[in-house]
Design a protein around this motif. Structure first.
Motif, PDB file in Angstrom:
ATOM      1  N   PRO A 115      -3.941   7.004  -2.017  1.00 28.28           N
ATOM      2  CA  PRO A 115      -3.459   5.667  -1.655  1.00 28.28           C
ATOM      3  C   PRO A 115      -3.621   4.707  -2.819  1.00 28.28           C
ATOM      4  CG  PRO A 115      -5.619   6.038  -0.696  1.00 28.28           C
ATOM      5  CD  PRO A 115      -5.229   7.319  -1.375  1.00 28.28           C
ATOM      6  N   MET A 116      -2.647   3.827  -2.994  1.00 20.87           N
ATOM      7  CA  MET A 116      -2.670   2.870  -4.102  1.00 20.87           C
ATOM      8  C   MET A 116      -2.164   1.517  -3.612  1.00 20.87           C
ATOM      9  SD  MET A 116      -1.080   5.383  -7.094  1.00 20.87           S
ATOM     10  CE  MET A 116      -1.802   4.539  -8.494  1.00 20.87           C
ATOM     11  N   ALA A 117      -2.968   0.479  -3.812  1.00 24.22           N
ATOM     12  CA  ALA A 117      -2.574  -0.882  -3.456  1.00 24.22           C
ATOM     13  C   ALA A 117      -2.290  -1.639  -4.747  1.00 24.22           C
ATOM     14  CB  ALA A 117      -3.674  -1.575  -2.660  1.00 24.22           C
ATOM     15  N   ILE A 118      -1.022  -1.975  -4.966  1.00 22.44           N
ATOM     16  CA  ILE A 118      -0.626  -2.619  -6.226  1.00 22.44           C
ATOM     17  C   ILE A 118       0.747  -3.247  -6.061  1.00 22.44           C
ATOM     18  CG2 ILE A 118       0.435  -0.527  -7.178  1.00 22.44           C
ATOM     19  CD1 ILE A 118      -0.798  -1.380  -9.915  1.00 22.44           C
ATOM     20  N   GLU A 119       0.992  -4.291  -6.837  1.00 20.52           N
ATOM     21  CA  GLU A 119       2.288  -4.983  -6.739  1.00 20.52           C
ATOM     22  C   GLU A 119       3.240  -4.605  -7.864  1.00 20.52           C
ATOM     23  OE1 GLU A 119       0.903  -6.925 -10.215  1.00 20.52           O
ATOM     24  OE2 GLU A 119      -0.137  -6.126  -8.464  1.00 20.52           O
ATOM     25  N   GLU A 120       2.756  -3.902  -8.899  1.00 20.51           N
ATOM     26  CA  GLU A 120       3.596  -3.623 -10.065  1.00 20.51           C
ATOM     27  C   GLU A 120       4.517  -2.441  -9.803  1.00 20.51           C
ATOM     28  OE1 GLU A 120       3.095  -2.420 -14.769  1.00 20.51           O
ATOM     29  OE2 GLU A 120       1.565  -3.649 -13.793  1.00 20.51           O
ATOM     30  N   SER A 121       5.796  -2.683  -9.997  1.00 15.76           N
ATOM     31  CA  SER A 121       6.764  -1.612  -9.778  1.00 15.76           C
ATOM     32  C   SER A 121       6.561  -0.502 -10.794  1.00 15.76           C
ATOM     33  CB  SER A 121       8.191  -2.162  -9.895  1.00 15.76           C
ATOM     34  OG  SER A 121       8.395  -2.764 -11.166  1.00 15.76           O
ATOM     35  N   SER A 122       6.838   0.702 -10.382  1.00 15.66           N
ATOM     36  CA  SER A 122       6.824   1.946 -11.165  1.00 15.66           C
ATOM     37  C   SER A 122       5.465   2.621 -11.242  1.00 15.66           C
ATOM     38  CB  SER A 122       7.364   1.745 -12.593  1.00 15.66           C
ATOM     39  OG  SER A 122       6.391   1.172 -13.447  1.00 15.66           O
ATOM     40  N   VAL A 123       4.382   1.949 -10.859  1.00 17.71           N
ATOM     41  CA  VAL A 123       3.058   2.548 -10.987  1.00 17.71           C
ATOM     42  C   VAL A 123       2.909   3.761 -10.068  1.00 17.71           C
ATOM     43  CG1 VAL A 123       0.587   2.207 -10.563  1.00 17.71           C
ATOM     44  CG2 VAL A 123       1.895   0.495 -11.844  1.00 17.71           C
ATOM     45  N   VAL A 124       3.229   3.593  -8.791  1.00 16.82           N
ATOM     46  CA  VAL A 124       3.066   4.681  -7.831  1.00 16.82           C
ATOM     47  C   VAL A 124       4.024   5.825  -8.167  1.00 16.82           C
ATOM     48  CG1 VAL A 124       3.188   5.347  -5.403  1.00 16.82           C
ATOM     49  CG2 VAL A 124       2.241   3.119  -6.037  1.00 16.82           C
ATOM     50  N   ALA A 125       5.236   5.466  -8.533  1.00 11.61           N
ATOM     51  CA  ALA A 125       6.217   6.496  -8.888  1.00 11.61           C
ATOM     52  C   ALA A 125       5.766   7.283 -10.120  1.00 11.61           C
ATOM     53  CB  ALA A 125       7.578   5.852  -9.143  1.00 11.61           C
ATOM     54  N   ALA A 126       5.236   6.572 -11.116  1.00 12.78           N
ATOM     55  CA  ALA A 126       4.785   7.240 -12.340  1.00 12.78           C
ATOM     56  C   ALA A 126       3.608   8.163 -12.047  1.00 12.78           C
ATOM     57  CB  ALA A 126       4.404   6.194 -13.381  1.00 12.78           C
ATOM     58  N   ALA A 127       2.680   7.695 -11.230  1.00 12.06           N
ATOM     59  CA  ALA A 127       1.529   8.532 -10.876  1.00 12.06           C
ATOM     60  C   ALA A 127       1.984   9.787 -10.145  1.00 12.06           C
ATOM     61  CB  ALA A 127       0.548   7.739 -10.020  1.00 12.06           C
ATOM     62  N   SER A 128       2.946   9.631  -9.249  1.00 15.81           N
ATOM     63  CA  SER A 128       3.460  10.767  -8.485  1.00 15.81           C
ATOM     64  C   SER A 128       4.126  11.791  -9.397  1.00 15.81           C
ATOM     65  CB  SER A 128       4.450  10.280  -7.425  1.00 15.81           C
ATOM     66  OG  SER A 128       3.835   9.389  -6.524  1.00 15.81           O
ATOM     67  N   ARG A 129       4.894  11.300 -10.371  1.00 18.19           N
ATOM     68  CA  ARG A 129       5.555  12.219 -11.309  1.00 18.19           C
ATOM     69  C   ARG A 129       4.531  12.971 -12.156  1.00 18.19           C
ATOM     70  NH1 ARG A 129       9.217   7.880 -11.855  1.00 18.19           N
ATOM     71  NH2 ARG A 129       8.206   7.192 -13.785  1.00 18.19           N
ATOM     72  N   ALA A 130       3.503  12.245 -12.600  1.00 19.03           N
ATOM     73  CA  ALA A 130       2.459  12.909 -13.390  1.00 19.03           C
ATOM     74  C   ALA A 130       1.709  13.943 -12.554  1.00 19.03           C
ATOM     75  CB  ALA A 130       1.490  11.870 -13.945  1.00 19.03           C
ATOM     76  N   LEU A 148       0.869  -1.175   0.000  1.00 16.27           N
ATOM     77  CA  LEU A 148       0.000   0.000   0.000  1.00 16.27           C
ATOM     78  C   LEU A 148       0.902   1.221   0.000  1.00 16.27           C
ATOM     79  CD1 LEU A 148      -2.847   1.287   0.217  1.00 16.27           C
ATOM     80  CD2 LEU A 148      -2.562   1.225   2.702  1.00 16.27           C
ATOM     81  N   GLY A 149       0.889   1.958  -1.108  1.00  8.39           N
ATOM     82  CA  GLY A 149       1.705   3.157  -1.219  1.00  8.39           C
ATOM     83  C   GLY A 149       0.831   4.386  -1.374  1.00  8.39           C
ATOM     84  N   VAL A 150       1.448   5.532  -1.453  1.00  5.73           N
ATOM     85  CA  VAL A 150       0.713   6.773  -1.680  1.00  5.73           C
ATOM     86  C   VAL A 150       1.405   7.596  -2.752  1.00  5.73           C
ATOM     87  CG1 VAL A 150      -0.308   6.917   0.619  1.00  5.73           C
ATOM     88  CG2 VAL A 150       1.927   7.966   0.205  1.00  5.73           C
ATOM     89  N   ALA A 151       0.590   8.275  -3.541  1.00  4.41           N
ATOM     90  CA  ALA A 151       1.091   9.186  -4.564  1.00  4.41           C
ATOM     91  C   ALA A 151       0.637  10.598  -4.178  1.00  4.41           C
ATOM     92  CB  ALA A 151       0.551   8.808  -5.935  1.00  4.41           C
ATOM     93  N   PRO A 152       1.561  11.469  -3.782  1.00  3.44           N
ATOM     94  CA  PRO A 152       1.177  12.814  -3.320  1.00  3.44           C
ATOM     95  C   PRO A 152       1.068  13.814  -4.464  1.00  3.44           C
ATOM     96  CG  PRO A 152       3.523  12.488  -3.003  1.00  3.44           C
ATOM     97  CD  PRO A 152       2.990  11.213  -3.618  1.00  3.44           C
ATOM     98  N   ASN A 153       0.690  15.023  -4.106  1.00  3.73           N
ATOM     99  CA  ASN A 153       0.741  16.187  -5.001  1.00  3.73           C
ATOM    100  C   ASN A 153      -0.290  16.170  -6.129  1.00  3.73           C
ATOM    101  OD1 ASN A 153       2.941  17.305  -3.577  1.00  3.73           O
ATOM    102  ND2 ASN A 153       4.349  15.957  -4.697  1.00  3.73           N
ATOM    103  N   PHE A 154      -1.412  15.505  -5.928  1.00  5.09           N
ATOM    104  CA  PHE A 154      -2.484  15.573  -6.918  1.00  5.09           C
ATOM    105  C   PHE A 154      -3.364  16.779  -6.627  1.00  5.09           C
ATOM    106  CE2 PHE A 154      -1.425  11.187  -7.825  1.00  5.09           C
ATOM    107  CZ  PHE A 154      -1.789  11.029  -9.158  1.00  5.09           C
ATOM    108  N   MET A 155      -3.388  17.725  -7.558  1.00  4.30           N
ATOM    109  CA  MET A 155      -4.308  18.848  -7.436  1.00  4.30           C
ATOM    110  C   MET A 155      -5.539  18.536  -8.283  1.00  4.30           C
ATOM    111  SD  MET A 155      -3.955  22.877  -8.465  1.00  4.30           S
ATOM    112  CE  MET A 155      -2.688  23.255  -7.267  1.00  4.30           C
ATOM    113  N   ILE A 156      -6.688  18.369  -7.616  1.00  2.00           N
ATOM    114  CA  ILE A 156      -7.935  18.041  -8.299  1.00  2.00           C
ATOM    115  C   ILE A 156      -8.953  19.130  -7.980  1.00  2.00           C
ATOM    116  CG2 ILE A 156      -9.752  16.325  -8.598  1.00  2.00           C
ATOM    117  CD1 ILE A 156      -7.810  14.217  -7.549  1.00  2.00           C
ATOM    118  N   ASN A 157      -9.354  19.843  -8.991  1.00  2.00           N
ATOM    119  CA  ASN A 157     -10.295  20.966  -8.821  1.00  2.00           C
ATOM    120  C   ASN A 157      -9.831  21.928  -7.728  1.00  2.00           C
ATOM    121  OD1 ASN A 157     -11.897  19.774 -10.792  1.00  2.00           O
ATOM    122  ND2 ASN A 157     -13.183  18.705  -9.304  1.00  2.00           N
TER     123      ASN A 157
END
Length: 441
Positions: free
Chosen positions: A80-95, A64-73
């Motif tokens: 929070p993101m629950a996933i086993e695939e590497s790079s998903v949380v990091a990619a979401a955070s960068r975006a 269970l990881g977290v991706a910060p810095n999402f500005m929504i409206n």
């Protein structure tokens, strides 16, 4: 060789594990040890997990990881993101960081209607059936009043019942096609209870209908069940900025980046082989949040993929275009989610995930989940049209390879630095580790 087993569900958890070890495990003691290592030391918490499903033998953990810095409206979220695939949380955070500097994500809920159906067989005059339905429709609504009373107090309930003739697809096949508003609940149990009541009333009313002959009275209900295809429970998420602001890539000009990005998304619009992988990347973000918040990711997957093929060809869920020198990237998807009921009040990590999201309503969560999918898609397509997908993905996968080789803490530190400016491949990592260990000896 395994043999059939009788009364397995009546065995204790210990007895189930013993039976598995005797029939399946190569190393009985090690297998049992692994299962028990994943038991929770808090007995009450473990019992809670044991009672989620049948025949529980252990807990299966996902990070269970977290991706910060999402500005929504205009509001900042940590997702929070629950996933086993590497790079998903990091990619979401960068975006998320990329778009926070360009105005953030903008979302809106388009509709929240959910669907359920009573499927039945009627062998008789269609005109009689239509007249019968018109007559009993008020009774159908009235029959649900006790089931819908609490939902109606909150502004929800059943919103429509229609008779649908499907005999062009299958002989004698008709439906009661019903629409529902379930507010913050996903509503599966509520909808199914209503549908089963409607099926009973339909058959009872048919049996008493004087205009039907004996064959027409024999309405055969095949099944009553909600649909996970919810095209009228949709949400849209979007990012946009001047093309000139797409200025973070060193190899492409902003205009070249925007044009290449649009072409990549358009390819997924017309080529199903690409569209499936394109949408899988979107679902990396969506599923991870859906799972972290205790929702049904299988239902979400099925509904979204059906929506992607709604015109007869499977297509991209996202859309990219350039309008008056502005880059616009968006997604519109069906999402039936809940923030009350189910696991939301039972699973401790689900409760914390919802707290991290500031206790969202179902509509809020729809928008957050859509944004996670769009962010993940942006990150993936951005990588594909610039450095390629493997560079970033394999960087994240490096730790998995090192763990497979039982790398020590010192080795992990060394090779993380060693591959900092190199392309990571499975073969190269194994070779580098083996050479390093030979040199150390």
């Amino acid at each position: 060789m395994s043999k059939p087993v009788k009364g397995f569900s009546k065995l204790s958890k210990e007895e189930k594990i013993t039976w598995l070890s005797e029939h399946y495990f190569n190393d009985k003691e090690k297998g049992i040890d692994v299962l028990k290592k994943y038991w929770n030391s808090d007995e009450r918490l473990q019992q809670l997990h044991d009672e989620f499903i049948e025949n529980t033998i252990s807990n299966y953990y996902l990070p269970l990881g977290v991706a910060p810095n999402f500005m929504i409206n205009g509001k900042i979220y940590t997702i929070p993101m629950a996933i086993e695939e590497s790079s998903v949380v990091a990619a979401a955070s960068r975006a998320a960081k990329f778009w926070m500097d360009r105005g953030g994500f903008h979302t809106k809920v388009i509709a929240t209607e959910k669907i359920g159906q009573v499927h039945f067989i009627y062998r008789g005059d269609k005109g009689k059936l239509s007249q019968f339905f018109t007559k009993i429709k008020p009774h159908l609504f009235a029959s649900l009043e006790d089931l819908t009373v609490n939902m109606r107090k909150r502004g929800g309930g059943i919103t429509g019942i229609e008779l649908v003739d499907k005999t062009d697809a299958m002989p004698d096949y008709f439906q009661l096609h019903c629409s529902f508003e379930t507010l913050d609940a996903m509503g599966a149990n509520f909808i199914n209870s209503c549908l089963e009541r409607l099926a009973d009333v339909l058959q009872q009313e048919a049996d008493q209908h004087t205009d039907f002959n004996d064959d027409e009275k024999d309405i055969q209900v095949v099944m009553s069940i909600l649909s996970n295809y919810v095209p009228d429970c949709r949400v849209k998420a979007e990012v946009r900025c001047p093309v000139a602001a797409l200025n973070e890539d060193k190899e492409l000009t902003p205009a070249s980046f925007a044009n290449k990005f649009v072409q990549a998304v358009n390819i997924a619009q017309v080529e199903p082989f690409r569209a499936v992988t394109h949408n899988k990347g979107i679902m990396n973000g969506i599923d991870a949040v859906v799972l972290a918040t205790g929702n049904d990711f299988r239902a979400v997957e099925a509904g979204i993929h059906a929506y992607a093929a709604r015109d007869g060809q499977y297509r991209s869920l996202s859309k990219a275009e350039i309008i008056d020198d502005e880059f616009v990237f968006s997604i519109e998807i069906p999402l039936a989610l809940g923030t009350v009921g189910g696991l939301t009040k039972l699973h401790p990590l689900v409760k914390l995930s919802l707290e991290i999201l500031d206790d969202p309503t179902a509509k809020d969560l729809m928008q957050i989940v859509a944004v996670a999918g769009l962010a993940q898609n942006f990150a993936a397509v951005r990588s594909l049209i610039t450095t390629g997908i493997q560079k970033g993905h394999m960087k994240m996968h490096l730790m998995n390879i090192l763990n497979q080789m039982d790398a020590s803490k010192e080795e992990k530190t060394y090779f993380t630095q060693y591959f900092q400016d190199k392309v990571v491949t499975h073969r190269d990592v194994i070779s580098a580790v083996e050479n390093y260990r030979k040199a150390q000896n």
